[in-house]
Each structure stands twice: as structure tokens, then as C-alpha cells.
Design a protein around this motif. Structure first.
Motif, short mmCIF file in Angstrom:
data_model
loop_
_atom_site.label_atom_id
_atom_site.label_comp_id
_atom_site.label_asym_id
_atom_site.label_seq_id
_atom_site.Cartn_x
_atom_site.Cartn_y
_atom_site.Cartn_z
N ILE A 191 0.83 -1.20 0.00
CA ILE A 191 0.00 0.00 0.00
C ILE A 191 0.87 1.25 0.00
CG2 ILE A 191 -1.63 1.36 1.35
CD1 ILE A 191 -2.72 -1.33 2.40
N ALA B 124 -3.31 1.60 -2.81
CA ALA B 124 -3.84 2.54 -1.82
C ALA B 124 -5.22 3.04 -2.23
CB ALA B 124 -2.87 3.72 -1.65
N ARG C 31 -8.65 2.45 -0.27
CA ARG C 31 -9.36 3.66 0.14
C ARG C 31 -10.83 3.60 -0.31
NH1 ARG C 31 -5.62 7.11 -1.70
NH2 ARG C 31 -6.40 7.17 -3.79
N SER D 128 -12.64 6.53 9.21
CA SER D 128 -11.24 6.85 8.99
C SER D 128 -10.47 6.93 10.30
CB SER D 128 -11.08 8.12 8.15
OG SER D 128 -11.71 9.22 8.76
N PHE E 278 -0.57 7.17 8.48
CA PHE E 278 -0.82 6.21 7.40
C PHE E 278 -2.14 6.51 6.68
CE2 PHE E 278 -2.14 1.99 5.80
CZ PHE E 278 -1.03 1.69 5.03
N VAL E 279 -3.20 6.72 7.47
CA VAL E 279 -4.52 6.96 6.86
C VAL E 279 -4.59 8.32 6.16
CG1 VAL E 279 -6.95 7.37 7.44
CG2 VAL E 279 -5.77 5.37 8.35
N VAL F 171 -0.83 8.29 3.40
CA VAL F 171 -0.53 7.17 2.51
C VAL F 171 -1.81 6.61 1.89
CG1 VAL F 171 0.59 4.91 2.29
CG2 VAL F 171 1.54 6.62 3.84
N LEU F 172 -2.74 6.16 2.74
CA LEU F 172 -4.03 5.70 2.20
C LEU F 172 -4.87 6.86 1.68
CD1 LEU F 172 -5.70 2.95 4.41
CD2 LEU F 172 -4.91 2.79 2.08
N LYS F 173 -4.72 8.02 2.30
CA LYS F 173 -5.49 9.23 1.94
C LYS F 173 -6.99 8.98 2.00
CE LYS F 173 -1.91 11.25 -1.04
NZ LYS F 173 -1.13 10.23 -1.76
N VAL F 174 -7.45 8.45 3.13
CA VAL F 174 -8.87 8.22 3.32
C VAL F 174 -9.54 9.53 3.76
CG1 VAL F 174 -10.61 6.96 4.67
CG2 VAL F 174 -8.51 5.81 3.95
N GLU F 175 -10.62 9.90 3.07
CA GLU F 175 -11.38 11.08 3.48
C GLU F 175 -12.36 10.71 4.60
OE1 GLU F 175 -10.65 13.92 2.79
OE2 GLU F 175 -9.58 13.86 0.89
#
Lengths: 171, 171
Positions: A89, A96, A100, A125, B136-137, B140-144
């Protein structure tokens, strides 16, 4: 197909067509689109299924059940698979972005919103940040005492924090 | 030298000798062993220095100050450096073991034990799990919505949890 079209755009029909098989075969062997996606991502376990298993029961103890089940699954593979996943990831934008979208589409939409109707995306999140971080510190960095702590200790330490993210008051 | 001998075993004197320079030059250019180690690991910032800066002030709001400072440093590099670091840790046991020793030796010993005398190792690894997971979130993951949330929102959401790990009651 998931990488090209995203989770929503990649239909089982289109995947089967590309593979030159009948769509019924995909459902027969993988059990549907979500398990197929989990297999494609090579996740150690299906997070949606785990949270789905943990949902029944007292909502006040949801976090305890989620952590207990995740630790069980993670420990089975000794964390090696998880380290590989986190590495792939961190290194690949496609992986990723797929994870996501999966978190947003499946975890939030199907599971979390049934427990905590307000701000499910923020809760998902935040909960993800705690659980990814726990996995990273325990299995990849292997920081003691978390690396070798028993499940009861970790659940007692982390569950109140995860529970706040899932169902507690948020700003 | 750090990889060969660990953080404690690699003295500035020995490192300077291997490099064929005077130990005073190492201290002159890097400011000591800890900043030299941070430079060798290519960390985006010195975690011990950041927590050191956040220590003065009301202990009840330590977590808010730590998160605010870390977000500021992380955002400056847009998270790219952090993604590289996490990837290299996940892929290389040497990097993981160095960071592990650094967390235990420097963060716990020097910083955390002055704030929370009971179970500093457990607190440090738990706090690390939340902050690594947040990084990380978000980066890297870029979770909204965590990926683009403003600092005030993240601090309000995460600080109570980090504060519990740092100074709250633990099982």
C-alpha cells in the motif's frame, strides 16, 4: 479491472467477460464481488466480514469484539502477510486507492452507518487509523510490549479508544 | 554503524572513526548522536525533539500539542516523505529494528517517563500506534475526510484518545 475502473465500476459481469468465463463461475468460486475484491487485494481477511461478525451484540462493546476478532485473524498469519500488505500500500498508489475506495464504499456504507449514523466517514477513517496503527506497531515495527502482549491486555488498552471513534461523541 | 551495533552500541566516536573524521566534526555538523541517527533514518523530523517541544505546559493538553506539532511537520512535506519512510520500515527489518530501538531508548526513556511514570513502554507503543495510524490513513491511504481535514478537526477528534494513552488510566 478494479484498478482500471474502481470498485463500483468493475462489475462481476465485466470481470467474468475479461476472464472469458461465465459470471456465475465468479460468484461460485469467490462468493460475490466483495470477496473477489478481497482476494484480488490479497488482504489477510475481509475487514467488512470481520466487522459484520462483530456487529451483533451490545453496541457498547463493539470495539472489544472488533479488536478481538482482528487480533485473532492477524495472529494466525503471524503478521507477515500484514507487513507485505502495508508495504504494497505504501509503495503503490493503485493499491492505496483501491483500499481507500473499499473502506469508503463497503465499510462505511454497509457496516458503520448501521451503528453510528452521525459522521460515519469520519468515524471509519479514525477507527481505521487506530487499527492500522496497532497492526503496524505490533506486527511490522514490533515495538514492545505491544508486540507480544496478550489479546486481553490489548483489548483493555485499545477498546475504549476505538469505541469512542465508533460510537462516542465526536467534535 | 547503527544497523550493526544498535543505537546504544554505535558511539559517536566509533562512527567518526569509521568515517575517518574527528568526533568533534560529527557533533559540529549533526549536533549529537540523536540528530545523527534521525538523519541516518531519513525521518521527516525528530520525534523526540517534537515531543520535547510539546512537553512544557499543561499535562492535560499534552496530546493536543503533540498532534498539532506533528501535523505541522508532516504537512510541510506533504506526506510524501512519510510514505517513503513507512514503506522502507515495512520492507526492511533493519530500519524497523532501528526505529523500534529508538522509540524504546529515546522516546520512552527521555520523554514519556517524565510525564507518565507508570507503564511508560506500554503508553509509548500505544501512542505510537495512534500516531503512525493517523499518518498512514491521512498521507498514505489518503482516506477522506481525514486526508483533507483541517488541523483543528483532527486535534479535536484524536487528542482525547492520545491523551488517554499518554496520561489516562490504563488497565
Amino acid at each position: 479491472m478494479f484498478a482500471e475502473r474502481g470498485y463500483d465500476g468493475a462489475t462481476v459481469r465485466a470481470i467474468a467477460e475479461r476472464a472469458g468465463v461465465d459470471p456465475a463461475m465468479v460468484n461460485h468460486w469467490f462468493g460475490g464481488k466483495e470477496p473477489l475484491f478481497v482476494a484480488a487485494l490479497d488482504l489477510p481477511a475481509d475487514p467488512a466480514a470481520i466487522i459484520g461478525e462483530a456487529l451483533p451484540g451490545d453496541p457498547e462493546h463493539l470495539a472489544e469484539r472488533v479488536i478481538a476478532r482482528l487480533l485473532q485473524v492477524w495472529d494466525e498469519t503471524g503478521g507477515a502477510q500484514l507487513a507485505t500488505l502495508l508495504q504494497s500500500i505504501a509503495g503503490h498508489e493503485v493499491a492505496a486507492s483501491l483500499l481507500r475506495e473499499f473502506i469508503g464504499r463497503v465499510l462505511v456504507g454497509k457496516v458503520l452507518s448501521t451503528v453510528a449514523p452521525d459522521r460515519p466517514e469520519l468515524r471509519a477513517s479514525l477507527a481505521g487509523s487506530q487499527m492500522f496503527g496497532l497492526a503496524f506497531v505490533r506486527y511490522v515495527l514490533k515495538v514492545e510490549p505491544l508486540a507480544s502482549a496478550d489479546h486481553a491486555t490489548i483489548i483493555a488498552a485499545v477498546a475504549p479508544n476505538l469505541q469512542r471513534f465508533l460510537t462516542g461523541p465526536l467534535p
